[in-house]
Motif scaffolding. Sequence first.
Motif: not given
Length: 435
Positions: A79, A333, A336-337, A346-347
């Motif tokens: 993160m 994800y 927030g983890r 993921n991002t």
Amino acid sequence: MNRLTFIRITALACSLFLFSIVASAQSRPPHPIQVLVSPDKPNWTYAPGEEATFTIRILKHQVPLSNTEVSYTVGPEKMTPTDQGTLLLKNGEAQVKGKLTDPGFLRCEARITVDGVTYRGLATAGYAPERIQPTQQLPDDFWDFWNTAKTEAAKIPMDAKLTLLPDRCTEKADMYQVSIQNYETGGRIYGILAKPKTQGKYPAVLQVPGAGIRPYYGIVDLAEQGVITLQVGIHGIPVIHETGLYDDLRAAALKNYQFFNLDDRDQYYYKRVYLGCVRAIDYLFSLPEFDGNTLAVWGGSQGGALSIVTAALDSRVKYLVSLYPALCDLTGYLHGRAGGWPHMFNTSNAPFMAKEEKIETSAYYDVVNFARSVNIPGYYTWGYNDETCPPTSYYAAYNVIKAPRELDLVQETGHWTYPEQQTKIREWLLSKLGK
């Protein structure tokens, strides 16, 4: 000397060379610059809200560097860092502090550039890892889906084909490539079968593979100790070709296979993979040399995931070994983890992967939802520094397993194992298999 004999001798020489590298690595650092990051607790484990202090040490030729700047980041694994900056080393070291208020993993990474080369090190503090729970949802029809899929797949004739590999056989074991029809007519699963040469009834091990596309060579050492072994690939292609073919597939036709058809639970790539593991067990049970009962499944990373999945799907499995399993808590994800490999949410992937139908499909393939139904003894091993399969993700699966569990935690390891861990795995397997 024929070509195959030459290849075999060369492979053996390479194996011995690599073993010598691994052995010597315990006493010889791989680079003249070492970046060492150490938490202040020997077990690397903290209570939520407790502050962790990471000590960063930089050694050059094993001598501490002083008056040198080092950059650092601190934050939950995978993160955005919650703290970052640069520090001046004093007497060869500096300290960074951080904490988590919830169960999870806090990672400190340090980097330094010397003579144009950047070196890095990291350490990861575990915060109540035994309390991490999945974010992934369990569909109401999860087992209806998989039981129906198994029933349909079982209707496909096995049509097993064996090819003796004489140059791989030893005095005590015979080696074969095996091809089995899987999932649907015309689909195949391939692997390397190793059998003891002496007539008798033997236990068996199914070894399931880590991610990627590669040839396979079989597990002859266990076969020589009286265990039938079947090492499988998952892509429906023969496993004894030259490596160049697999390199080409990895770069093109099978690139990012882990995302194929994720928007359809009936067409997602791993459906044929999971069912192929069950079909491999069908094959082992068909062998007259198998004792008909004593069967273990074993793998790491993607294979660690497949070990848990196969144990949940097929009650004929009696024992499992799982190293740092992938495909665990994929939706982390979205909460927030860190989520599990292959990090589809993921991002960087979320803009085109975090769609409702893909998220829904992921629930039918997430290891945490299979882990809930594991009811056999298992041996697990991993560390806190894994950057490929985040420990947050595999603890989410491990913590919902109610069956007997043995965990060999080696905190400093990443997505790799020490030789000592592999020795323990084999000892555990042989003890369970009655050897």
